[in-house]
Scaffold this motif. Structure first.
Motif, mmCIF file in Angstrom:
data_model
loop_
_atom_site.group_PDB
_atom_site.id
_atom_site.type_symbol
_atom_site.label_atom_id
_atom_site.label_comp_id
_atom_site.label_asym_id
_atom_site.label_seq_id
_atom_site.Cartn_x
_atom_site.Cartn_y
_atom_site.Cartn_z
ATOM 1 N N ALA A 133 4.686 9.617 5.988
ATOM 2 C CA ALA A 133 4.256 8.287 6.413
ATOM 3 C C ALA A 133 5.032 7.810 7.638
ATOM 4 O O ALA A 133 6.231 8.041 7.766
ATOM 5 C CB ALA A 133 4.443 7.303 5.263
ATOM 6 N N ARG A 162 -5.637 -4.692 7.621
ATOM 7 C CA ARG A 162 -6.425 -4.106 6.536
ATOM 8 C C ARG A 162 -5.471 -3.366 5.616
ATOM 9 O O ARG A 162 -4.984 -2.292 5.976
ATOM 10 C CB ARG A 162 -7.449 -3.161 7.186
ATOM 11 N N LEU A 163 -5.186 -3.963 4.467
ATOM 12 C CA LEU A 163 -4.190 -3.367 3.586
ATOM 13 C C LEU A 163 -4.837 -2.650 2.407
ATOM 14 O O LEU A 163 -5.860 -3.102 1.894
ATOM 15 C CB LEU A 163 -3.241 -4.439 3.061
ATOM 16 N N GLY A 164 -4.246 -1.568 1.995
ATOM 17 C CA GLY A 164 -4.659 -0.900 0.757
ATOM 18 C C GLY A 164 -5.421 0.391 0.964
ATOM 19 O O GLY A 164 -5.790 1.048 -0.006
ATOM 20 N N PHE A 165 -5.667 0.790 2.212
ATOM 21 C CA PHE A 165 -6.473 1.996 2.432
ATOM 22 C C PHE A 165 -5.719 3.068 3.208
ATOM 23 O O PHE A 165 -6.305 3.993 3.744
ATOM 24 C CB PHE A 165 -7.792 1.627 3.112
ATOM 25 N N ARG A 166 -4.393 2.912 3.245
ATOM 26 C CA ARG A 166 -3.559 3.895 3.921
ATOM 27 C C ARG A 166 -3.715 5.264 3.242
ATOM 28 O O ARG A 166 -3.649 6.298 3.881
ATOM 29 C CB ARG A 166 -2.099 3.439 3.854
ATOM 30 N N GLU A 167 -3.971 5.256 1.926
ATOM 31 C CA GLU A 167 -4.198 6.509 1.183
ATOM 32 C C GLU A 167 -5.413 7.254 1.721
ATOM 33 O O GLU A 167 -5.527 8.462 1.545
ATOM 34 C CB GLU A 167 -4.475 6.196 -0.293
ATOM 35 N N SER A 168 -6.359 6.512 2.296
ATOM 36 C CA SER A 168 -7.549 7.131 2.885
ATOM 37 C C SER A 168 -7.360 7.384 4.381
ATOM 38 O O SER A 168 -8.310 7.706 5.083
ATOM 39 C CB SER A 168 -8.769 6.226 2.683
ATOM 40 N N GLY A 169 -6.133 7.183 4.857
ATOM 41 C CA GLY A 169 -5.856 7.438 6.271
ATOM 42 C C GLY A 169 -6.159 6.259 7.174
ATOM 43 O O GLY A 169 -6.205 6.403 8.396
ATOM 44 N N VAL A 170 -6.397 5.076 6.566
ATOM 45 C CA VAL A 170 -6.759 3.891 7.363
ATOM 46 C C VAL A 170 -5.495 3.079 7.636
ATOM 47 O O VAL A 170 -4.815 2.635 6.699
ATOM 48 C CB VAL A 170 -7.789 3.021 6.615
ATOM 49 N N ALA A 228 -3.240 -0.192 8.953
ATOM 50 C CA ALA A 228 -3.442 -1.619 8.697
ATOM 51 C C ALA A 228 -4.050 -2.318 9.911
ATOM 52 O O ALA A 228 -4.859 -3.234 9.768
ATOM 53 C CB ALA A 228 -2.123 -2.273 8.305
ATOM 54 N N GLY A 267 -4.952 11.816 5.852
ATOM 55 C CA GLY A 267 -4.319 10.888 6.782
ATOM 56 C C GLY A 267 -4.433 11.376 8.196
ATOM 57 O O GLY A 267 -5.255 12.263 8.463
ATOM 58 N N ALA A 312 5.106 4.069 10.258
ATOM 59 C CA ALA A 312 4.765 2.648 10.145
ATOM 60 C C ALA A 312 4.794 2.025 11.536
ATOM 61 O O ALA A 312 5.444 2.556 12.447
ATOM 62 C CB ALA A 312 5.765 1.951 9.233
ATOM 63 N N THR A 324 -1.585 7.155 10.132
ATOM 64 C CA THR A 324 -0.875 6.847 8.885
ATOM 65 C C THR A 324 0.284 7.802 8.627
ATOM 66 O O THR A 324 1.231 7.448 7.949
ATOM 67 C CB THR A 324 -1.830 6.901 7.686
ATOM 68 N N GLU A 361 0.832 -1.203 0.000
ATOM 69 C CA GLU A 361 0.000 0.000 0.000
ATOM 70 C C GLU A 361 0.860 1.244 0.000
ATOM 71 O O GLU A 361 2.065 1.187 0.242
ATOM 72 C CB GLU A 361 -0.991 0.000 1.167
ATOM 73 N N LEU A 362 0.197 2.376 -0.298
ATOM 74 C CA LEU A 362 0.910 3.638 -0.467
ATOM 75 C C LEU A 362 0.297 4.704 0.428
ATOM 76 O O LEU A 362 -0.910 4.701 0.669
ATOM 77 C CB LEU A 362 0.827 4.082 -1.933
ATOM 78 N N THR A 392 -6.060 10.533 10.853
ATOM 79 C CA THR A 392 -7.138 9.579 11.126
ATOM 80 C C THR A 392 -7.810 9.278 9.785
ATOM 81 O O THR A 392 -7.622 10.019 8.820
ATOM 82 C CB THR A 392 -8.194 10.138 12.093
ATOM 83 N N SER A 414 -12.515 7.146 1.797
ATOM 84 C CA SER A 414 -12.398 8.578 2.057
ATOM 85 C C SER A 414 -13.101 9.354 0.957
ATOM 86 O O SER A 414 -12.860 9.126 -0.231
ATOM 87 C CB SER A 414 -10.930 8.989 2.131
ATOM 88 N N VAL A 452 -14.838 -5.950 6.259
ATOM 89 C CA VAL A 452 -15.012 -4.537 5.918
ATOM 90 C C VAL A 452 -13.681 -4.025 5.387
ATOM 91 O O VAL A 452 -12.648 -4.188 6.044
ATOM 92 C CB VAL A 452 -15.438 -3.706 7.153
ATOM 93 N N LEU A 453 -13.697 -3.439 4.195
ATOM 94 C CA LEU A 453 -12.471 -2.976 3.552
ATOM 95 C C LEU A 453 -11.399 -4.071 3.571
ATOM 96 O O LEU A 453 -10.255 -3.841 3.957
ATOM 97 C CB LEU A 453 -11.944 -1.688 4.204
#
Lengths: 235, 328
Positions: free
Chosen positions: B245, B19-27, B29, A143, B247, B268, A47-48, A145, A212, B125-126
């Motif tokens: 970022a 939960r991988l792949g939603f870090r761009e949305s601030g979520v 893992a 980001g 981690a 994130t 992920e990015l 939250t 989001s 979920v996600l």
């Protein structure tokens, strides 16, 4: 472009000079690099996390090794892949930024710090509200939250330092000013920014993909709404 | 089928591998803070490695079963019982309908992960069954478990069914996992770190303090991070940093000079200097830090971090194969 390790399972790509308020061209370059890295199908990439002028890249070192990297040189291998991805010949997608209108109620009951922001700016509360919703903003980063947007474009007069002691709980939807940025708390959380209003919009929707509502590069305008409009929209 | 939570304890939540792949949305893992441990416990009960289990914090937990299941666990120095029978970590056993599994307060450490055959069957979920406690979604209704909750389980796998038949006479299986993997709490634990990108914002004296002195774990630690007290880490140059970022494992140093070791539920992005990072293989040890514990850091090279990870993966691969060979 500088790439540094972020521990053993992530790294940070610094696409442009570090800046909390990059110009349009720099932010475009970051989002372009993000798209290129995303579409390059780099083995092991998980992920990015773009933020301002940087992109956090998260990966599984074991998958990277399975794809052919020397186990002790996983980082160097990833660096090479990212350089390749970013310099690939590829049409940069012409992106017309989305403009998203966010209704905000500046009612005193919601705007806990409006008077403080006004005092700091030497303006009346009404002047603060007028300035805040007259400007057009750009999202530099999502980001902290889930769904929290960091917006650039705050009129300079409205810049207000964060609270020294953060509030333990800020209600979901709170629109706030932190230093030279403005942002919105999508979920109930602690925070130190100055709250000037509240939106009835849900900015984070875990049932949707992407969850989001807002993305980096989006343009945002605030629409001032009344208390009764707020209650109507909230339903 | 379900299990009934008789006592949820201090904090118990449904977690999988994150939960991988939603870090761009601030979520973030999220997921089990000891992912390796959950994998191993899942393998032992015939689950998919990524199935959801329960993360139990500081014990005080009790759950009643309504059908036959295999149960395994790993984590801190807890006493776990099936009825009156002790179940050591890294072992698995048959639990019958009506029986209870009890997790007492730990002597050392903080968290335990329980895998139940069939896995915890909450909605995805996600892409994950993990509970995001901060944002209130995923897992069991987006929250920590409470007393009297009824938690859904998936179907026993064919492998689990085979073992269940086999264990009617001896109850606890003789197969077990490596002690290091399933018993991760230590007194005065050492976390190995690699340098962070802001290492040079601190002087040589601070580097020595970080990698030699003991720190204390502060009471306001949680799944987001372990906050440390003790010697202050002073920057040699000031100036604001721009958030970027972070981690799990990142060691942030806020202006107080008291470092924070970020864990699975961390935000994130962060704007504090990153002096170092705990290496992935030591995150299970970080997950055991409990308020009042003492701990220290030791520096290793990035190459060493990868070598250790590859070595553990090789052992895990052998463990997977070994389990297949043991299958009834």
């Amino acid at each position: 472009m500088e790439i540094t390790p972020l521990g053993d399972s992530a790294l940070v790509v610094r696409v442009r000079d570090i800046s909390a308020d990059p110009d349009d061209e720099s932010l475009r370059a970051v989002l372009d690099a993000l798209e290129r890295i995303k579409s390059a199908q780099i083995p092991g990439l998980l992920e990015l996390a773009p933020a301002y002028t940087t992109i956090g890249v998260f990966f599984d070192p074991l998958q990277v090794t399975s794809a052919g990297a020397d186990p002790v040189a996983v980082f160097d291998w990833m660096v090479e892949q990212i350089h390749k991805a970013v310099s690939r010949k590829m049409k940069s997608a012409k992106r017309t930024p989305r403009l998203i209108k966010i209704p905000v109620c500046y009612d005193p009951e919601f705007a806990l710090d409006l008077n403080e922001v006004a005092r700091h700016a030497g303006l009346s509360a009404k002047e603060v509200i007028d300035l805040h919703h007259a400007a057009e903003y750009r999202i530099n980063c999502v980001g902290f939250t889930p769904g929290f947007p960091f917006l650039a474009g705050l009129p300079k007069k409205l810049a207000t330092p964060r609270h020294v002691t953060p509030r333990k709980e800020i209600p979901a939807g709170s629109v706030a000013i932190g230093g030279a940025q403005t942002g919105i708390y999508p979920i109930k959380s602690p925070g130190g920014w100055n709250i000037v209003g509240r939106t009835p919009l849900r900015l984070f929707r875990p049932e949707k993909e992407p969850p989001s509502l807002l993305r980096p590069g989006d343009r945002v305008r605030f629409l001032s709404i009344t208390r009764s409009e707020f209650e109507h929209l909230e339903q | 089928m379900t299990v009934k939570i008789l006592s949820a304890g201090f904090l118990t939540s449904v977690q999988d591998l994150g939960r991988l792949g939603f870090r761009e949305s601030g979520v973030s893992a999220g997921g089990a803070l000891d992912q390796h441990g959950l994998r191993v416990a899942n393998l032992l009960v015939g689950n998919d490695e990524a199935d959801a289990g329960l993360e139990i914090t500081l014990g005080g937990f009790c759950v009643r079963f309504e059908d036959e299941r295999l149960v395994s666990w790993c984590g801190g120095d807890f006493d776990v019982y099936i009825g009156a029978t002790a179940l050591p970590s890294g072992h698995f056993a048959l639990v019958r309908a009506g029986e209870e599994v009890i997790v007492n307060k730990p002597r050392i450490g903080c968290r335990a992960w329980i895998a139940i055959s069939g896995g915890i069957d909450v909605p995805i979920v996600l892409g994950s069954r993990s509970t995001d406690l901060r944002a209130g979604f995923g897992g069991f209704n987006g929250r920590a478990l409470r007393d009297r909750d009824t938690v859904p389980l998936g179907e026993n796998s064919a492998r689990a069914k085979g073992w269940i038949d086999n264990l009617h006479s001896e109850k606890i299986a003789r197969v077990s996992a490596s002690h290091d993997w399933v018993s991760t709490a230590k007194v005065d634990s050492t976390l190995r770190v690699v340098r962070g990108s802001d290492w040079n914002r601190f002087g040589a004296a601070t580097h020595r303090v970080l990698t030699s002195e003991l720190f204390n774990v502060s009471p306001d630690s949680d799944r987001m991070g372990a906050r440390l007290e003790g010697p202050e880490l002073k920057r040699i140059e000031d100036g604001d940093l721009v958030s970027e970022a972070v981690a799990p494992g990142t060691i942030q140093v806020p202006p107080s000079g008291k470092p924070i070791v970020l864990l699975g539920d961390c935000q994130t992005i962060g704007g504090y200097p990153k002096i170092a990072h705990v290496i992935t293989i030591d995150l299970p040890i970080a997950a055991q830090l409990r308020p009042g514990d003492r701990m220290r850091f030791r520096e290793v090279s990035l190459g060493e971090a990868y070598r250790l990870l590859a070595e553990r993966n090789h052992d895990l691969e052998q463990f997977r194969v070994g389990l297949q060979l043991h299958a009834p």
